[in-house]
Every structure is written in structure tokens, then in C-alpha cells.
Design an enzyme around this catalytic site. Structure first.
Site, PDB file in Angstrom:
ATOM      1  N   HIS A 195       0.953   5.069   1.058  1.00  0.00           N
ATOM      2  CA  HIS A 195       0.531   5.961   1.901  1.00  0.00           C
ATOM      3  C   HIS A 195       0.468   7.384   1.154  1.00  0.00           C
ATOM      4  CE1 HIS A 195       0.501   3.874   5.808  1.00  0.00           C
ATOM      5  NE2 HIS A 195       1.467   3.078   5.215  1.00  0.00           N
TER       6      HIS A 195
ATOM      7  N   HIS B 238       0.775  -1.199   0.080  1.00  0.00           N
ATOM      8  CA  HIS B 238       0.032   0.032  -0.073  1.00  0.00           C
ATOM      9  C   HIS B 238       0.858   1.286   0.106  1.00  0.00           C
ATOM     10  CE1 HIS B 238       0.630  -1.505   4.228  1.00  0.00           C
ATOM     11  NE2 HIS B 238       0.735  -0.164   4.421  1.00  0.00           N
TER      12      HIS B 238
END
Ligand code: AMP
Ligand code: ZN
Length: 142
Positions: free
Chosen positions: A100, A98
Site C-alpha cells: 500500500h 501488495h
């Protein structure tokens, strides 16, 4: 697989989605470190950047650009910090890659990417570079 981000990608778990494409989904981080803190994920379970196909990589970074544009328009931040925690040593808690995206505001009290770690090698930089380049050549031959 028991992965919370796979569940979000498969719509088995709710998330506050702010963007979606064929290969990616973007949602607000449940424990935000900044106003508008979002995470962008590939829909397919991949743990690291190296695990992505080139197509997924392009889609992921394109979705990051979309998130920056959207959050920039909606929240008018003064800047962004964009980052990936890859591996436990780097603080990766969810083993589904992922990115950020953290909107940054003047006087928000946060630091730059430089504040994440300050443990450089004692080796001279030229020697370090040599080691890195040699390893690349070995990889290309072998
Ligand atoms: P990392 O340390 O890079 O693995 O960060 C994982 C991030 O995922 C953290 O910032 C968490 O707050 C966030 N997170 C974990 N579970 C959820 C969830 N169900 N929905 C949204 N964000 C989540
Ligand atoms: Zn997953």
C-alpha cells in the site's frame, strides 16, 4: 487461480493502472483510504514477502519508489505511509502480496505505523533479542 490481483496483472480485470514494469503493476486502490492510495503488486502470484524471488523483491521496491515519485509529483502530499498487511492477523484480505502506498497530508487525521498495533511483549527486550538471534543461528546450522 481465482485471484483478483492475478486477474488485474493478466489484464483479465480492469484497474486504474498508474505504473507497470515487467514484474510489477501499480494501480489505484478501489476503496482508497487517502487521496492517491495505490497498491503495487508483483505480476506473479506471491502471497508473502518471503515468497518473492530476489529479482521480484528488487522490482517491487523499485516500483514502490516510482509510485512515491509519481504520486508526490502529481498530488504534492506532505508525506507517505508505505505498508504491507501480511497474513490474516495483520489484516491481509487479498492473498496476493501488495504494497500500500498512501499519500499523507497535514491534518488528514491519520496516524503513523505505530497506531496499527500496541501490544508489545512483556519479556525484557534483551531476552527477546536473544531468542531471535538463537533462532537465526539454529536456522543457519540446520
Ligand atoms: P489488504 O487488506 O491489505 O489485503 O488490502 C487489499 C486492498 O485491495 C484493499 O485496500 C482493497 O480496497 C483493494 N482492492 C480490492 N479489490 C480491488 C480491485 N479490484 N482494484 C483495486 N483495489 C482493490
Ligand atoms: Zn494472485
Amino acid at each position: 487461480m481465482d485471484c483478483i490481483f492475478c486477474k488485474i496483472a493478466n489484464k483479465e480485470m480492469d484497474a486504474l493502472t498508474i505504473g507497470e514494469g515487467d514484474l510489477t503493476i501499480t494501480f489505484l486502490d478501489i476503496f482508497p483510504h487517502a487521496k492517491g492510495h495505490a497498491v503495487v503488486i508483483p505480476k506473479t502470484h506471491r502471497e508473502t514477502v518471503g515468497d518473492l524471488t530476489k529479482e521480484e523483491l528488487a522490482a517491487l521496491f523499485s516500483a514502490v519508489q516510482d509510485a512515491v515519485q509519481l504520486l508526490g509529483h502529481a498530488l504534492q502530499p506532505d508525506g507517505f505511509t508505505i505498508g504491507i498487511n501480511q497474513g490474516k492477523a495483520a489484516g491481509q484480505a487479498v492473498p496476493h502480496l501488495h504494497v500500500h502506498v498512501l499519500p499523507r497530508f497535514e491534518r488528514d487525521g491519520g496516524g503513523s505505523v505505530h497506531s496499527v498495533v500496541n501490544a508489545p511483549s512483556e519479556e525484557p527486550l534483551a531476552e527477546l533479542r536473544e531468542k531471535i538471534v538463537q533462532s537465526k543461528q539454529k536456522k543457519m546450522v540446520g
